[in-house]
Enzyme design. Structure first.
Site, mmCIF file in Angstrom:
data_model
loop_
_atom_site.group_PDB
_atom_site.id
_atom_site.type_symbol
_atom_site.label_atom_id
_atom_site.label_comp_id
_atom_site.label_asym_id
_atom_site.label_seq_id
_atom_site.Cartn_x
_atom_site.Cartn_y
_atom_site.Cartn_z
ATOM 1 N N CYS A 119 1.003 -1.072 0.003
ATOM 2 C CA CYS A 119 -0.030 -0.156 0.100
ATOM 3 C C CYS A 119 0.758 1.096 -0.012
ATOM 4 O O CYS A 119 0.470 2.180 -0.432
ATOM 5 C CB CYS A 119 -0.853 0.069 1.242
ATOM 6 S SG CYS A 119 -1.972 -1.512 1.210
ATOM 7 N N HIS A 265 -4.070 7.109 1.471
ATOM 8 C CA HIS A 265 -4.308 5.551 0.781
ATOM 9 C C HIS A 265 -5.567 5.247 1.149
ATOM 10 O O HIS A 265 -6.020 5.444 2.255
ATOM 11 C CB HIS A 265 -3.133 4.632 1.296
ATOM 12 C CG HIS A 265 -3.357 3.151 1.166
ATOM 13 N ND1 HIS A 265 -4.031 2.716 -0.281
ATOM 14 C CD2 HIS A 265 -3.851 2.271 1.882
ATOM 15 C CE1 HIS A 265 -4.365 1.541 -0.053
ATOM 16 N NE2 HIS A 265 -3.857 0.933 0.827
ATOM 17 N N ASN A 295 -10.057 -0.886 -2.084
ATOM 18 C CA ASN A 295 -8.616 -0.681 -1.743
ATOM 19 C C ASN A 295 -7.626 -1.287 -3.062
ATOM 20 O O ASN A 295 -7.728 -2.378 -3.024
ATOM 21 C CB ASN A 295 -8.118 -1.281 -0.617
ATOM 22 C CG ASN A 295 -6.729 -1.189 -0.383
ATOM 23 O OD1 ASN A 295 -5.806 -1.063 -1.073
ATOM 24 N ND2 ASN A 295 -6.404 -1.576 1.112
HETATM 25 O O1 UT7 Z 1 -4.215 -1.151 2.890
HETATM 26 C C1 UT7 Z 1 -3.935 -1.237 4.286
HETATM 27 C C2 UT7 Z 1 -4.386 -2.699 4.737
HETATM 28 N N1 UT7 Z 1 -5.730 -2.557 4.982
HETATM 29 C C3 UT7 Z 1 -6.247 -1.893 5.535
HETATM 30 O O2 UT7 Z 1 -6.014 -1.010 6.347
HETATM 31 C C4 UT7 Z 1 -7.672 -2.352 6.410
HETATM 32 C C5 UT7 Z 1 -7.763 -2.444 8.005
HETATM 33 N N2 UT7 Z 1 -8.856 -3.029 8.809
HETATM 34 C C6 UT7 Z 1 -10.194 -2.945 8.379
HETATM 35 O O3 UT7 Z 1 -10.465 -1.897 7.383
HETATM 36 C C7 UT7 Z 1 -11.055 -3.433 9.142
HETATM 37 O O4 UT7 Z 1 -10.415 -4.086 10.463
HETATM 38 C C8 UT7 Z 1 -12.105 -4.542 8.410
HETATM 39 C C9 UT7 Z 1 -12.903 -3.848 7.414
HETATM 40 C C10 UT7 Z 1 -11.317 -5.642 7.722
HETATM 41 C C11 UT7 Z 1 -13.156 -5.152 9.461
HETATM 42 O O5 UT7 Z 1 -13.719 -4.374 10.222
HETATM 43 P P1 UT7 Z 1 -13.905 -4.139 11.819
HETATM 44 O O6 UT7 Z 1 -14.685 -3.116 12.163
HETATM 45 O O7 UT7 Z 1 -12.487 -4.208 12.233
HETATM 46 O O8 UT7 Z 1 -14.657 -5.590 12.149
HETATM 47 P P2 UT7 Z 1 -14.143 -7.136 12.800
HETATM 48 O O9 UT7 Z 1 -12.819 -7.538 12.233
HETATM 49 O O10 UT7 Z 1 -13.937 -6.552 14.172
HETATM 50 O O11 UT7 Z 1 -15.387 -7.849 12.524
HETATM 51 C C12 UT7 Z 1 -16.633 -7.853 13.030
HETATM 52 C C13 UT7 Z 1 -17.283 -8.882 12.771
HETATM 53 C C14 UT7 Z 1 -16.768 -10.257 12.857
HETATM 54 O O12 UT7 Z 1 -17.671 -11.184 13.261
HETATM 55 P P3 UT7 Z 1 -17.780 -11.492 14.964
HETATM 56 O O13 UT7 Z 1 -16.503 -12.109 15.114
HETATM 57 O O14 UT7 Z 1 -17.959 -10.296 15.737
HETATM 58 O O15 UT7 Z 1 -18.915 -12.351 14.853
HETATM 59 C C15 UT7 Z 1 -16.353 -10.653 11.454
HETATM 60 O O16 UT7 Z 1 -16.284 -11.994 11.352
HETATM 61 O O17 UT7 Z 1 -17.818 -8.756 11.211
HETATM 62 C C16 UT7 Z 1 -17.559 -10.089 10.441
HETATM 63 N N3 UT7 Z 1 -17.158 -9.795 9.396
HETATM 64 C C17 UT7 Z 1 -17.877 -9.661 8.228
HETATM 65 N N4 UT7 Z 1 -19.146 -9.754 8.226
HETATM 66 C C18 UT7 Z 1 -19.749 -9.478 7.141
HETATM 67 C C19 UT7 Z 1 -15.825 -9.619 8.697
HETATM 68 N N5 UT7 Z 1 -15.833 -9.428 7.541
HETATM 69 C C20 UT7 Z 1 -16.959 -9.347 7.117
HETATM 70 C C21 UT7 Z 1 -17.965 -9.359 5.998
HETATM 71 N N6 UT7 Z 1 -19.103 -9.322 6.062
HETATM 72 N N7 UT7 Z 1 -17.212 -9.036 4.845
#
Ligand code: UT7
Length: 338
Positions: A119, A265, A295
């Site tokens: 990135c 980014h 992204n």
């Molecule tokens: O380019 C640089 C690299 N990338 C980034 O900078 C991305 C950085 N991270 C993020 O953008 C976020 O952490 C995510 C968008 C990946 C995830 O968002 P979050 O608010 O941190 O969600 P989470 O990981 O806490 O997940 C919450 C819930 C989980 O379920 P449980 O364990 O609470 O039951 C996940 O399994 O959301 C679930 N989940 C989804 N649900 C529906 C994870 N992905 C999905 C999905 N659809 N696609």
């Protein structure tokens, strides 16, 4: 050895981007995995992204973007004397896409250098190009950043955290020396890394640690898909990008109020909003186009820059600040006077 000409800066004389035509909406992804348009919008701000058709590679997108940058610079492609390519998703494990773009453009035998900083790859590449241009080593550099992410994401429920975030796209710049005393050009680049966190966001396999490096067992364990510790990456991205911007502004004797446009980014719109909040930059001065493309890793900043120019958001003399964070960890900032 080359002597750096007094006052010489590197200036962007051409820019273009290309995204594949196929639009994949959140609703399309709902059909493949247990996700929802609502979750994806709320957690990331993404509405749709682009995916390539089978057989289209990163170097194809890079080539299209390069043609647009060359046209925008008003130069003949034969004037280009170096290619720098940034990608984490080359067509092949090796060589990188730099040589493939070179061959497609018919520019044998100029040098072609690949940068692998994910990135942050665009800003890392910009910093390398800037040194070459200011020393006089090269006079017209094609810098191209391109990614095809869609062909190596896990579209099952296991991979839904990453599969909804990433998209395909490319952008390219022409960089040239600028000796005029008008203060325009790249004012600074600052690069950072913390390799202790490499495993927070990586493609673990194939790896030379295994012999052979590709086995059915590894494939069954889904080791060939990228992995991300989303929460840790989110937290670090939200902190490190503002840090890098503050260092850059201080280096140039600039204040936050001097920044006409901040281009972070495009990793997650919530991260971009937190970066703006942390720096106290009003959101109308922050470029946010992740809703359209997801992204696109190395390509995200130059795509956003090109769109900002097309939308009339940039005028001569404006201070533009770029910042990125990603796998490595690597992060970076750059300041340009347009
Ligand atoms: O380019 C640089 C690299 N990338 C980034 O900078 C991305 C950085 N991270 C993020 O953008 C976020 O952490 C995510 C968008 C990946 C995830 O968002 P979050 O608010 O941190 O969600 P989470 O990981 O806490 O997940 C919450 C819930 C989980 O379920 P449980 O364990 O609470 O039951 C996940 O399994 O959301 C679930 N989940 C989804 N649900 C529906 C994870 N992905 C999905 C999905 N659809 N696609």
């Amino acid at each position: 050895m080359w002597a750096i000409a007094m006052g010489r800066r590197t200036i962007i004389t051409g820019i273009g981007h290309f995204v594949p035509p196929r639009v994949v909406t959140n609703f399309d992804l709902e059909k493949l995995m247990n996700t929802s348009d609502e979750w994806i919008r709320q957690r990331s701000g993404i509405v749709e992204r682009r995916h390539v058709e089978p057989g289209v590679g990163t170097s194809d997108l890079a080539y299209e973007a390069s043609l647009r940058a060359i046209q925008s610079a008003g130069i003949e492609k034969s004037e280009i004397d170096l290619i720098i390519a940034a990608t984490l998703s080359p067509d092949h494990y090796f060589p990188g896409i730099g040589v493939q773009v070179q061959a497609k453009l018919g520019l044998v035998p100029i040098g072609a250098l690949d940068i692998r900083n994910q990135c942050s790859g665009f800003i890392y590449a910009l910093s390398v190009a800037d040194q070459y241009v200011r020393t006089g080593a090269y006079k017209k550099i094609l810098l191209v950043a391109a990614e095809v992410q869609s062909t190596n994401l896990d579209y099952s429920d296991n991979g839904r955290d990453m599969a909804v975030l990433f998209g395909d796209g490319a952008a390219a710049l022409i960089l040239e020396p600028h000796d005029a005393e008008d203060g325009r050009g790249i004012l600074s680049t600052h690069l950072f890394a913390d390799g202790r966190h490499a495993a927070d966001l990586w493609l673990e396999r194939p790896s030379c640690l295994d012999k052979p490096c590709v086995t059915e067992e590894l494939a069954r364990a889904k080791k060939f898909f990228p992995y991300m510790d989303g929460k840790n990456v989110f937290k670090n991205a939200s902190e490190k990008m503002p840090d890098a911007v503050r260092i850059a502004l201080q280096h140039n004797g600039l204040k936050v109020e001097d920044v006409v446009l901040l281009i972070p980014h495009q990793a997650n719109d919530r991260i971009s909003q937190m970066v703006a909040h942390n720096l106290k930059i009003p959101l109308e001065r922050v470029v946010r186009n992740i809703h359209k493309y997801g992204n696109t890793t190395a390509a995200s900043i130059p795509i956003a820059l090109d769109e900002s120019i097309q939308e009339g958001r940039v005028k001569a003399g404006d201070i533009i600040v770029l910042t990125a964070f990603g796998s490595g960890y690597t992060w970076a900032s750059a300041v340009l006077r347009w």
